[in-house]
Design a protein around this motif. Sequence first.
Motif: not given
Length: 475
Positions: A66, A169-171, A174, A195, A199, A217
């Motif tokens: 990320p 963003n890894r999850s 972004g 966020d 998101s 992501g």
Amino acid sequence: MAIGRIMRVLLAVVGVSLWTCHVLAETGFLTNGPGEGFKCAGVYGSLAERQGRRSAIEIEIPPVPPSDITIAIFDYPDSRWIGIPVKEGTKIPDEQVGLLSTFINSDRDPGSTDKNDGVHRFTVCDNETMAMGLCTEIDRGRPLINDRDSNGKPRQFNSIIYSDYVMLNRSGPGYTRLEYNEWLSAHNRIDDHSDQWRSKPRTTTLEGATLEWLADGTLKIRYLVNTTGYFCVDAASLHDFTARAEWINSYGLLPASEYPKMYIYLALTIAYSGIAIAWAFMSWRVWAEILPVQNQLLGLVCLLAVDMGMNFGFWKHYNSTGAPSMIYSVFTLVIDAGRNSLSFFMLLVVALGWGVVRPSLGKTMIRCILLAMVHFAAGCLYGAGILFRDPHESGPLGLVYVIPLSLSMTLFYTWTLSAIIGTTQLLADRQQSYKLAMYNKLWRLLLVCLALLFAFFVLNILHTVFYNLVSVAAR
């Protein structure tokens, strides 16, 4: 039919050799490191879709790792305006700004063509450049664009410059600096660290590009290309990252650098077909006076028409499917080798005087045929080596493909030159001035061909040496 015309056409045929084997798709991988995030390729611009395609540059950036990435997409001539050159705290005039020769993660451009020493080209908006007044907080992380001329007026670029700062963003999805600024402007806010707005998967269009965030992501950037040019993607980060960039053309799947070849081969196919028809018609009118070498020359021109047609079919298929056809490749390889061998064979037997000075060459003709067969086999071996061997593989194995062809070509050239000398001496002794003048012209044409061959090798060496210079490739 004038024999001198045969010589001129024969040498022109020998001088034509268009062969291509390996084509690299217009894709590139961008990674962290000096020069590893900078790739360029040509694109034919389009204002509308053609068969469902539109000229564009597409970049896919996975979320792992990320990283935060500074990225710019631009037409290469506009690289002069990527970054702001400063000397002693003052922005230098436009006429002293050179093309960008390094990358946006460098605050000093050592290879710049800027005329004055002590010039620093600042390329990223950070604390230092904000303190200098070159940018503001809302552009932090983005490439600096020199978008105003020396008089303070907005600058006109060849194409829209897309410059942004990507925060992965890894999850999940972004966001980019441009997206963040646009959201703040739309909601009349100065800052918002929540966020909620970023998101979810979404698609955003801004500054000539469309940004698509996937649920995992991954970010996909699509930059539309409206003007034909040499477009570059420049990405840099303080951390490791990997991205894939693809240069897409609306006409099909051929790389832009290879696309003109399709029409060149089509034009050559039509031209050689026309020559073959005209030659056959003229031969039919004076059939009783035709020499055997003239019939062979007609066959060679027909073979050239087939060869160019096969090459056109190869590139047409590649443009439609995005991959070279093995069938076209093999047939073109064989026809190309046969064309070259027949050309050298005819040149040799004419130099020996067959059909012009001597009605028969006797056993010498058998040796000529054997040499042509050896050259044909060597040509097929060389073509197969290029077609099936990994071009990045090094080692002495490559000599197996090159040496036989080089030796057979050397034998053809030395024998041909020696034969011309012997034939001209014979004609001088017989005082046959017309034929002697014709062979003297052939001798001079061969010397010119050798000079052109040498120049061809020199140009190929220079192309190999300077291939990685973007300023050269852009021209």
